[in-house]
Design an enzyme around this catalytic site. Structure first.
Site, PDB file in Angstrom:
ATOM      1  CB  SER A  67      16.031  -1.358  17.181  1.00 55.42           C
ATOM      2  OG  SER A  67      17.399  -1.568  17.000  1.00 55.42           O
TER       3      SER A  67
ATOM      4  NE  ARG B 225      19.029  -5.768  23.896  1.00 57.52           N
ATOM      5  CZ  ARG B 225      18.028  -5.527  23.073  1.00 57.52           C
ATOM      6  NH1 ARG B 225      17.700  -4.285  22.789  1.00 57.52           N
ATOM      7  NH2 ARG B 225      17.328  -6.510  22.544  1.00 57.52           N
TER       8      ARG B 225
ATOM      9  CG  HIS C   6      22.550  -3.546  16.639  1.00 59.39           C
ATOM     10  ND1 HIS C   6      21.558  -2.653  16.316  1.00 59.39           N
ATOM     11  CD2 HIS C   6      21.917  -4.626  17.162  1.00 59.39           C
ATOM     12  CE1 HIS C   6      20.375  -3.173  16.603  1.00 59.39           C
ATOM     13  NE2 HIS C   6      20.562  -4.370  17.130  1.00 59.39           N
TER      14      HIS C   6
ATOM     15  CE  LYS D 103      10.333  -8.091  14.082  1.00 58.89           C
ATOM     16  NZ  LYS D 103      11.595  -7.644  14.680  1.00 58.89           N
TER      17      LYS D 103
HETATM   18  P1  ADP Z   1      16.125  -9.069  15.757  1.00 59.81           P
HETATM   19  O1  ADP Z   1      14.927  -8.470  15.126  1.00 59.81           O
HETATM   20  O2  ADP Z   1      16.681 -10.244  15.010  1.00 59.81           O
HETATM   21  O3  ADP Z   1      16.028  -9.317  17.240  1.00 59.81           O
HETATM   22  P2  ADP Z   1      17.736  -6.743  16.366  1.00 59.81           P
HETATM   23  O4  ADP Z   1      18.205  -5.803  15.330  1.00 59.81           O
HETATM   24  O5  ADP Z   1      16.730  -6.243  17.321  1.00 59.81           O
HETATM   25  O6  ADP Z   1      17.246  -7.982  15.532  1.00 59.81           O
HETATM   26  O7  ADP Z   1      18.950  -7.335  17.197  1.00 59.81           O
HETATM   27  C1  ADP Z   1      19.979  -8.082  16.599  1.00 59.81           C
HETATM   28  C2  ADP Z   1      20.877  -8.652  17.703  1.00 59.81           C
HETATM   29  O8  ADP Z   1      21.509  -7.589  18.400  1.00 59.81           O
HETATM   30  C3  ADP Z   1      20.159  -9.483  18.760  1.00 59.81           C
HETATM   31  O9  ADP Z   1      20.998 -10.540  19.158  1.00 59.81           O
HETATM   32  C4  ADP Z   1      19.961  -8.508  19.897  1.00 59.81           C
HETATM   33  O10 ADP Z   1      19.891  -9.177  21.159  1.00 59.81           O
HETATM   34  C5  ADP Z   1      21.248  -7.705  19.784  1.00 59.81           C
HETATM   35  N1  ADP Z   1      21.107  -6.353  20.339  1.00 59.81           N
HETATM   36  C6  ADP Z   1      20.091  -5.488  20.171  1.00 59.81           C
HETATM   37  N2  ADP Z   1      20.324  -4.332  20.824  1.00 59.81           N
HETATM   38  C7  ADP Z   1      21.525  -4.480  21.420  1.00 59.81           C
HETATM   39  C8  ADP Z   1      22.321  -3.653  22.288  1.00 59.81           C
HETATM   40  N3  ADP Z   1      21.924  -2.450  22.689  1.00 59.81           N
HETATM   41  N4  ADP Z   1      23.506  -4.135  22.714  1.00 59.81           N
HETATM   42  C9  ADP Z   1      23.905  -5.369  22.349  1.00 59.81           C
HETATM   43  N5  ADP Z   1      23.202  -6.215  21.557  1.00 59.81           N
HETATM   44  C10 ADP Z   1      22.030  -5.777  21.115  1.00 59.81           C
END
Ligand code: ADP
Length: 154
Positions: free
Chosen positions: A129, A91, A18, A42
């Site tokens: 995550s 990703r 992120h 969630k």
């Molecule tokens: P959500 O629950 O809205 O999917 P996340 O916190 O899982 O929220 O992810 C937020 C954004 O960050 C999404 O666009 C996701 O694809 C992106 N993301 C998650 N992990 C990574 C990573 N390792 N590298 C780049 N982008 C990521």
């Protein structure tokens, strides 16, 4: 007009992946609001206050980045905060399929908001995550997946 983007997500927790999306996006925008979405279906693992604090500390020396949280539709949050851009990270091909559907549906709801999808740094492509939470739940060390200096045990 200033270019403002919202980077929405659960950020449970906010990872190095992120962080790299935000750092890549910084030259494109005048302001980026990292907005923690509170999903009605969630339950989060890490408390909202800790997630906000970790993100705030990560970008403490970056005046263009702000941290907030919201409930409801992301596009409504963008309109209320005068943000014309919605930032998301990719990703892999699975993220692309998911993110492109959300982007198209968001565009149907609010045609004036443009989604910007940034391809992540390959070093962080495996960071997820959900898996980070599982490692933490089972007593593993998650520091290497989180931004430098994140104090996990706040
Ligand atoms: P959500 O629950 O809205 O999917 P996340 O916190 O899982 O929220 O992810 C937020 C954004 O960050 C999404 O666009 C996701 O694809 C992106 N993301 C998650 N992990 C990574 C990573 N390792 N590298 C780049 N982008 C990521």
């Amino acid at each position: 007009m200033s270019k403002r983007a919202v980077f929405p997500g659960s950020f449970d927790p906010f990872t190095r992946g992120h962080e790299s999306v935000v750092r890549k996006a910084l030259p494109l925008f005048d302001e980026i609001i990292i907005a923690i979405g509170q999903n009605s279906t969630k339950n989060s693992y890490f408390p909202l206050e800790h997630r906000s604090e970790w993100i705030r500390k990560t970008f403490t020396s970056e005046p263009k980045v702000n941290v907030d949280h919201f409930t409801g539709l992301t596009v409504d949050y963008c309109v209320q905060n005068d943000c014309a851009f919605l930032l998301r990270g990719l990703r892999n091909a699975r993220d692309f399929e998911f993110e492109s559907s959300i982007a198209q549906m968001n565009e149907a709801l609010q045609p004036e908001i443009t989604t910007v999808l940034l391809v992540c740094d390959p070093r962080y492509a495996a960071i997820n995550s959900t898996i980070v939470r599982e490692i933490h739940k089972n007593g593993g060390d998650i520091a290497q997946f989180l931004p430098e200096g994140t104090e996990i045990d706040l």
